[in-house]
Each structure stands twice: as structure tokens, then as C-alpha cells.
Design an enzyme around this catalytic site. Sequence first.
Site, short mmCIF file in Angstrom:
data_model
loop_
_atom_site.label_atom_id
_atom_site.label_comp_id
_atom_site.label_asym_id
_atom_site.label_seq_id
_atom_site.Cartn_x
_atom_site.Cartn_y
_atom_site.Cartn_z
N HIS A 1 -17.46 10.23 137.28
CA HIS A 1 -16.48 9.99 136.29
C HIS A 1 -17.13 9.26 135.12
CE1 HIS A 1 -13.10 11.36 138.69
NE2 HIS A 1 -13.84 10.51 139.84
N SER B 1 -34.22 9.01 110.95
CA SER B 1 -32.87 9.16 110.03
C SER B 1 -33.41 9.07 108.80
CB SER B 1 -31.60 8.45 110.49
OG SER B 1 -30.86 8.44 109.44
N LYS C 1 -32.93 4.33 113.44
CA LYS C 1 -32.81 5.35 114.32
C LYS C 1 -33.87 6.04 114.95
CE LYS C 1 -28.83 7.43 114.70
NZ LYS C 1 -27.86 7.77 113.68
N GLU D 1 -31.16 17.06 122.37
CA GLU D 1 -30.05 17.68 121.73
C GLU D 1 -30.06 19.19 121.42
OE1 GLU D 1 -28.28 14.50 118.95
OE2 GLU D 1 -30.25 14.40 118.58
#
Length: 464
Positions: free
Chosen positions: A160, A281, A287, A294
Site C-alpha cells: 500500500h 527545468s 529540478k 517517465e
Amino acid sequence: MTEKTNQSWGGRFSESTDAFVAEFTASVNFDQRMYLEDIAGSEAHCKMLVKQKILSEADGAAILQGLAQIREEINNGKFEWSVALEDVHMNIEQRLTALIGDAGKRLHTGRSRNDQVATDIRLYVRAQIDRITAEILRMQKGIVELADREVMTLMPGFTHLQTAQPISFAHHLLAWYEMTKRDFSRFQDCRRRLNYSPLGAAALAGTTYPTDREYSAELLGFDGVCKNSLDAVSDRDFAIEFNAAAAILAMHLSRIAEELVLWNSAPFSFIDLPDRFCTGSSIMPQKKNPDVPELVRGKTGRVFGNLFSLLTLMKSQPLAYNKDNQEDKEPLFDTIDTTLGCLRAFADMLPHLKPRRENMARAALQGYSTATDLADYLVRKGVAFRDGHEIVGKAVALAINKNCGLEELKLTDFQELSAQIEEDVYQVLTLEGSVNARNHIGGTAPAQIKIRIEEARAEINAAA
Ligand code: ARG
């Protein structure tokens, strides 16, 4: 007057429509990638025709020579593809005839584009399966070598996405190995089932010439021939099965990708991905985005979509060949390109992933991950598991209250909860004690992981 208008309109329309229909029905822009398979199929067919004396030796020799030249032309980018000639098959055949004259026109004796294209796709998918399985092995090698370096790296295992029990990072990595091992064998299964030759089924009913289908099948490395000519030209199960294997692999890669993205995030900080697999970024200087995982995660959608395209394409098609089948190629090819791309990205990247070992261990300790060990300890001291569960629940609540780890509770605290708890409890509350205790096949004990790493290495070597 009406007639004249119609004629003028009809004249213009029929001309432009013809051009459009030619574009619309052509497949050469995408099926040309099967040229090696198309030529190999033609060579085998030609040799079979000569052996069966359906074609003269001289014609056969001319055809083989012409085909070899065409292969060179295409290899060197010197071949002119024509949309007017519809597909890879007609483009090559036309060029053959231009090169060697009438003999070129005899190549198509005893076959049809229907069995030809079915043969080409099977050969093509077979070759791509071999590339894909090789990439899976390369990726697995990286995973196993990384695991070998991280046997003693302890991290929280999750259920979980809540801290559950401590595990070795290598154990987690080896789970990826097991997942992709099944993928590997799915592709192998698919290869075994597809490796039968449709060649010689001709348009749909077979042919009147005394062909030897088993001979051409053997030349092409098939394990046998398709036993029903209708099925041979219309079956695309293998493409669907291939795409299904790719979809399951993509699903696995997306799970790995998701974990990499999570672990690479600042709140987790379990790993560092190499800079060369990330981007920055344009607005937020801090970043470092995990673009590669991804994208792998995102590309899963295409592969699933392509599977559905193929299933829908084949659904309700009457036997035998229908032009619909031309639509099998783009989804199939996209799945191949996507799968190879994702595998390459992961095979290149995973070995260079940098674990942040202290962060992993700290996270494992913070989540009361050794609570089950404490319950098991109580069971060993004669407490029933359910009672032990209750006692440990209270211990966790106490630790939360004191804002400390279980291992930081005093012995007197423990003994207030259960008289069975003694000084030796602290051994089972360590991460090392916890993982070492799970010492059975499939468990996370380092001793077991080392065995599995050796087995995995041997499996990979045997499969290569
Ligand atoms: N380009 C076609 C395809 O990919 C080749 C087969 C054409 N056969 C036919 N009967 N029109 O399916």
C-alpha cells in the site's frame, strides 16, 4: 448540359481520386522496412521453383542475382520506392523485372501477395523477437550486477506504499529480474508458435503447381508449414500474441519506471539517476527530472493501444485475406520500436543508478518496519500470534508517542507490554536481524539473495 458538367467534374474528380486512392491504399511507406524478409522469401520461393522444375535454372539464377542487387540498392539507399507500386512486394518485383527482364515476371508463379506478406511479417516479427529478447537479457544483466553490489543495502519494503518490512535493495531488484524473466519466456513462446511458413498457400486455396512448401519453409528457418492455406494467409494471431507479450513487458517496465520516479523524488531520495538520463527545468533551477523513466511509463499506453488495434482489426474478419490486414503493420511496428526503445533506455540506465544507502536504511527504520519481527519474537517466546500482534501494536503506538523507533524503546517499556520480552529483543529489531531472519527460498535474507544472483547469472548466460 448536365452531362457535360458531370463529365468535367467527373474527369477532374476521377483523376484526383485515383491519386488519393493510390496513396490511401498503398503500404509501401511503412512496409518497406520488411524488404530483407521480402527478398529472403522470394529467394526461397525461387529456389523451390527451380528444384521442382517449375522454373528453369537460368531464370532462377537471374532472379537470385537480381534480388541480390536489389538488396544492395536498398541497403545503400539507392532504391527508388514508388507509392504507385503500392507495397514493398510490388516495388521489389517491378525492379526485378526492370533489371532482368521476363524472368522477373516468373517469380510470382505459385504464390500470391497474400502468402508473401504473411511470410514477410512472420519473418520480420521473428527477427524482432530475437532483438527484443537480447535486449531483455542485457537489461537483466545490468539489474543482476547492480543487485550484486547492493545485497547489504537495506530499504523499506512496501505494501500500500506504506512501510511494511525491511528488505534488501538487491531483493527488490531481483523482483524486476523475475518479472522480466517471464516476459522473456513469453516472447520465446510466441516465437515458437509463429515459426511456421505460410509460403505456398498462395491467394487462399493453394496452387496448381507441384510446389514443395516444406523446402522453402526450411530455407527460411521455419519449423514447418502452416497446414491450412486459408488460415495461413489470414492468421495474424502471432502479431497479436507478440503485442500481448510486449504489453505485459511494457506494464512491467512502467512499474519499474514508477518506482524509479518515486525513489528519485526529493521526499524519497532513495536513488540518484545519472544526469545523462535526466533533464532540467527551464524555470525551476533545482529540478532534475527523471524523463527517461517517465517516458517509458508513458509509452506503455501506445503498446496497450496497439494491442487493442490489432485485436479489433482481426475481430469479425471473414476468412481469408482482407485488405484490412494491411492495417496490422503500423501498430505492430510501433510496438516493436517502442519496446526496443524502452528496453534500450533501461538497459543503458539501470546499471548506473546510484542508491543512497543511508536514506534507504533511515526510511526503513522510520516506518516501524521491524514490527512483524517483534511479533514473531513473541511467538517464539510462546505468545499466540494474534496476542503478539496486539502487543506490538501497542509498542508501535508507544514509540509514535515518544517519537522514536521501536529499537529505541526501553526494555522496561517493552516489559510493561509483555513479560516475555527480554534483552535479546533488540537483535530482532535491527534491520539486519530482520532480513537475515527471512532465510528461505524467495526470502530477503542476504544469504538467499546471493544464491539467487548466482542462479540468475547462470540463467542469463544459458539464455543468451
Ligand atoms: N500490402 C498488402 C498487405 O500488407 C499486401 C497483400 C495484398 N494482397 C491483396 N490481395 N491486395 O496486406
